[in-house]
Design an enzyme around this catalytic site. Structure first.
Site, PDB file in Angstrom:
ATOM      1  N   LYS A   2       0.847  -1.205   0.000  1.00 40.75           N
ATOM      2  CA  LYS A   2       0.000   0.000   0.000  1.00 40.75           C
ATOM      3  C   LYS A   2       0.871   1.239   0.000  1.00 40.75           C
ATOM      4  CE  LYS A   2       0.852   1.233   4.520  1.00 40.75           C
ATOM      5  NZ  LYS A   2       1.629   2.385   4.916  1.00 40.75           N
ATOM      6  N   ASP A  29      -1.917  -1.279  10.548  1.00 39.53           N
ATOM      7  CA  ASP A  29      -2.143  -1.291   9.096  1.00 39.53           C
ATOM      8  C   ASP A  29      -2.922  -2.519   8.639  1.00 39.53           C
ATOM      9  OD1 ASP A  29      -0.866   1.080   8.552  1.00 39.53           O
ATOM     10  OD2 ASP A  29       1.028   0.155   7.934  1.00 39.53           O
TER      11      ASP A  29
END
Ligand code: C5P
Length: 284
Positions: free
Chosen positions: A12, A134
């Site tokens: 990401k 995350d």
């Protein structure tokens, strides 16, 4: 019975990230727009009589500290099963880079095991928050999302269609904890950028220009103070008119390109200055 599940675990980038408050538990409140890119680890999970996690090439995580094994234990604990599974991970995402590699592997393990153990009812995003900040984004399966709280609130956003970025690795590793610890109050100011991006994605009006104008990250200041290679890379890119933004707590940087051709042009320019740069598509 499901035998094995193989998934891609994408990296990401944080298109924008604002730190809004420090919490009593030592964590920070965030607001961020996350997006996956087409750089991914391969994760294969199969039923097995005990827990085995094989990571190749070996990235040197201390025993018991890798997030994929923790994902098995957390899901097994939540549903009252033995934490038994054979997990194989082929790493392509650089470690401790701000690209969420270990967290993505953990998210993929949760999704694979929920399939193997036939538990589609389990709230994987809520469980993921107990593994790392995350991990909820990756457990959600979203390609783009507005993420808030400590990272546990994930609101998926519409996929913007083809968008190209250039990922730059200035070298060195940064521990997330150290970057947050070095944050000062005057580092803050990215919240407006996060909101503009969230609204743009929600309305379907995202353009490369909007992304570039709002790609702000409150962790840039502390990350630059801890890792001089970040400021050096940004200065070198700026000489060619290229703005590099920080992903997560760094040190990875990214530039938003107009299209694929532009991404290749930026990559060539940056490589000529000696930087390690790769063109990627968002999503994937
Ligand atoms: O949640 P995770 O283990 O990934 O976080 C690593 C470290 O980063 C935490 O120990 C904390 O110091 C910092 N952190 C934070 N606020 C967040 C996420 C991480 O302070 N929202």
């Amino acid at each position: 019975m499901t035998r094995a599940v193989a998934l891609l675990a994408p990296a990401k980038i944080n298109l924008a990230l604002a730190v809004t408050a420090k919490r009593a538990d030592g964590y920070h409140e965030l607001r961020s727009v996350f997006a996956t890119i087409d750089l991914a680890d391969r994760v294969r999970v199969a039923p097995y009589r005990r827990l085995v996690v094989r990571i190749a090439p070996d990235v040197g995580a201390p025993p018991g500290d890798e997030l994929a094994g923790r994902a098995v234990r957390v899901l097994a604990g939540a549903i009252g099963r033995e934490p038994a599974a054979f997990v194989q991970i082929r790493k392509r995402i650089p470690v401790a880079a701000g690209l969420g590699g270990g967290s993505s592997d953990a998210g993929a393990v949760l999704r694979a095991l929920a399939t193997i153990w036939q538990r589609p009812d389990v709230d994987l995003v809520a469980l993921a928050a107990t593994i790392g900040s995350d991990v909820p984004f990756f457990a959600s399966g979203a390609r783009v999302a507005f993420v808030s709280g400590r990272g546990e609130r994930v609101d998926p956003l519409p996929d913007p269609g083809e968008t190209h970025v250039v990922i730059v690795r200035p070298g060195g590793r940064l521990a997330t904890r150290d970057v947050f610890a070095a944050l000062q109050s005057d580092d803050r100011g990215a919240a407006g950028g996060v909101d503009a991006l969230r609204d743009g994605f929600a309305r379907g009006t995202v353009t490369p220009r909007l992304l570039r104008e709002n790609a702000r990250n409150d962790l840039l200041g502390p990350a630059e103070r801890l890792c001089s290679a970040i400021a050096e890379a940004r200065a070198r890119a700026a000489e060619h008119g290229i703005v590099l933004s920080l992903s997560g707590s760094g040190p990875t940087l990214f530039a938003v390109a107009d299209d694929r051709r532009d991404a290749l042009r930026i990559t060539r320019l940056l490589r000529r200055t000696g930087l390690v740069a790769h063109a990627h598509a968002m999503g994937g």
